[in-house]
Design a protein around this motif. Structure first.
Motif, mmCIF file in Angstrom:
data_model
loop_
_atom_site.group_PDB
_atom_site.id
_atom_site.type_symbol
_atom_site.label_atom_id
_atom_site.label_comp_id
_atom_site.label_asym_id
_atom_site.label_seq_id
_atom_site.Cartn_x
_atom_site.Cartn_y
_atom_site.Cartn_z
ATOM 1 N N SER A 2 0.680 -1.210 0.062
ATOM 2 C CA SER A 2 -0.044 -0.063 0.016
ATOM 3 C C SER A 2 0.957 1.165 0.041
ATOM 4 O O SER A 2 0.387 2.025 -0.802
ATOM 5 N N CYS A 12 -5.562 7.156 -2.028
ATOM 6 C CA CYS A 12 -5.801 5.951 -2.982
ATOM 7 C C CYS A 12 -5.055 4.844 -2.924
ATOM 8 O O CYS A 12 -5.454 3.480 -2.866
ATOM 9 N N HIS A 19 -6.334 1.101 -1.527
ATOM 10 C CA HIS A 19 -6.802 0.454 -2.769
ATOM 11 C C HIS A 19 -7.175 -1.003 -2.402
ATOM 12 O O HIS A 19 -7.852 -1.584 -3.134
ATOM 13 N N GLY A 58 -11.919 -4.235 -6.164
ATOM 14 C CA GLY A 58 -11.983 -2.791 -6.043
ATOM 15 C C GLY A 58 -13.097 -2.270 -5.430
ATOM 16 O O GLY A 58 -13.278 -1.325 -4.504
ATOM 17 N N SER A 93 -12.956 -2.807 -1.542
ATOM 18 C CA SER A 93 -12.029 -1.692 -1.136
ATOM 19 C C SER A 93 -12.839 -0.474 -0.841
ATOM 20 O O SER A 93 -12.977 0.121 0.222
ATOM 21 N N ILE A 123 -10.260 3.861 -7.022
ATOM 22 C CA ILE A 123 -9.908 2.537 -6.231
ATOM 23 C C ILE A 123 -10.729 1.514 -6.978
ATOM 24 O O ILE A 123 -10.229 0.447 -6.910
ATOM 25 N N HIS A 132 -8.766 0.173 -9.861
ATOM 26 C CA HIS A 132 -7.335 0.153 -9.903
ATOM 27 C C HIS A 132 -6.720 -1.207 -10.371
ATOM 28 O O HIS A 132 -5.525 -1.387 -10.664
ATOM 29 N N LEU A 171 -3.705 5.426 -10.369
ATOM 30 C CA LEU A 171 -3.453 4.356 -9.440
ATOM 31 C C LEU A 171 -3.177 3.047 -10.030
ATOM 32 O O LEU A 171 -2.656 2.257 -9.555
ATOM 33 N N ASP A 212 -0.139 0.778 -9.206
ATOM 34 C CA ASP A 212 -0.310 -0.524 -8.378
ATOM 35 C C ASP A 212 0.730 -1.468 -9.305
ATOM 36 O O ASP A 212 1.184 -2.458 -8.796
#
Length: 194
Positions: free
Chosen positions: A55, A81, A85, A124, A127, A146, A149, A175, A179
């Motif tokens: 994260s 985010c 996420h 997602g 989350s 989010i 992602h 994002l 990731d």
């Protein structure tokens, strides 16, 4: 040197300063296994504390990408985010053992993580649901980031909606890419065993 818990808390307080619900969300997060859980069962950071480290990596990468692309106004949201996420992974990993043959054919008992989701809402989506359920107020752009992602690695039938989210909300694309960079570049080879 700070440990991951302290680094996460410092980052979280920086990116949520004055945000309604942030303290409530953080209090909930501290009651979970978020700071000790792995990030995956056998892929990236599948080790104790892997989820919090992943994260942080995504938050740092997403904020840096915003600065790199001249989108400084999104850096705070990108950091937030990145930090939330993957809260969908709270409480889903259990450490167990498995028998595996070594290179000589001998059976070894090795620690592994098993995944069991008790709230199957989607990655997602879950989350986003958990963040908002536990008080964190998010903008539409943060919510889209989010939710999407995972990009095309989730909900392949919803690629049109994802593409629209990426076009409307640059933070969603940032994002997702942060990731991917954290998972496949920054964390490559880290966390072989729990």
């Amino acid at each position: 040197m700070d440990n991951e818990y302290e680094k996460y808390i410092r980052w979280f307080k920086k990116v949520t300063e004055g945000r309604p619900g942030a303290e409530q969300f953080l209090q909930w997060l501290e009651t979970t296994d978020f700071f000790t859980a792995p990030a995956s069962t056998k892929y990236h950071l599948n080790t104790f504390g892997g989820l919090v480290l992943h994260s942080i990596n995504v938050a740092e990468e997403a904020a840096a990408m915003c600065h790199g692309y001249g989108l400084e106004e999104l850096a705070i949201s990108a950091g937030l985010c990145g930090l939330v996420h993957d809260v969908c992974k709270v409480g889903v990993y259990k450490c167990t053992t498995r028998q595996v043959k070594d290179e000589y054919g001998n059976v070894q008992i090795v620690p592994v993580y098993e995944y069991k989701d008790f709230l199957p809402l989607g990655h997602g989506e879950k989350s986003l649901f958990l963040a908002q359920r536990h008080g964190l107020q998010l903008s539409d752009e943060e919510a889209a980031a989010i939710r999407w992602h995972m990009g095309p690695y989730r909900d392949r039938d919803a690629v049109r909606e994802m593409s629209e989210a990426f076009q409307r909300f640059p933070l969603a694309a940032i994002l997702h890419n942060a990731d991917m960079a954290a998972t496949y570049i920054i964390e490559r080879g880290v966390g072989e065993k729990p």
